[in-house]
Design a protein around this motif. Structure first.
Motif, PDB file in Angstrom:
ATOM      1  N   LEU A  12       0.837  -1.184   0.000  1.00  0.00           N
ATOM      2  CA  LEU A  12       0.000   0.000   0.000  1.00  0.00           C
ATOM      3  C   LEU A  12       0.876   1.240   0.000  1.00  0.00           C
ATOM      4  N   GLU A  36      -7.334  -2.340   4.618  1.00  0.00           N
ATOM      5  CA  GLU A  36      -7.704  -0.943   4.875  1.00  0.00           C
ATOM      6  C   GLU A  36      -8.037  -0.732   6.350  1.00  0.00           C
ATOM      7  N   GLU A  40      -5.971   1.602   9.099  1.00  0.00           N
ATOM      8  CA  GLU A  40      -6.677   2.644   9.852  1.00  0.00           C
ATOM      9  C   GLU A  40      -6.506   2.452  11.353  1.00  0.00           C
ATOM     10  N   ILE A  49      -4.997   6.469   1.998  1.00  0.00           N
ATOM     11  CA  ILE A  49      -4.497   5.311   1.258  1.00  0.00           C
ATOM     12  C   ILE A  49      -4.601   5.645  -0.222  1.00  0.00           C
TER      13      ILE A  49
END
Length: 72
Positions: A12, A36, A40, A49
């Motif tokens: 990422l 994701e 977070e 992102i």
């Protein structure tokens, strides 16, 4: 629906920095969603992102794993 789980290694770009995440998921879509959420949870502020890509995928089983370091 398959009951098989896979290990996904994702790369990422988060706030302009490269980040590697390894997750266990049943599908690509689930792997992206889990990655994701994990990013977070690891940040104090909501991260930006910019990019996500699956680098490796392996069926979970005896002997499955990844080398995460960039240098040996």
């Amino acid at each position: 629906m398959s009951a098989d789980f896979y290990l996904y290694r994702l790369e990422l770009t988060v706030n302009g920095q490269p980040v590697e995440v390894v997750v266990a998921a049943r599908s690509h879509e689930q792997a992206f969603a889990i990655a994701e959420v994990e990013v977070e949870k690891s940040c104090l502020q909501l991260p930006q992102i910019e990019e996500m890509a699956i680098v490796e995928k392996k069926r979970i089983g005896r002997g499955s794993g990844f080398v995460v370091t960039g240098r040996l």
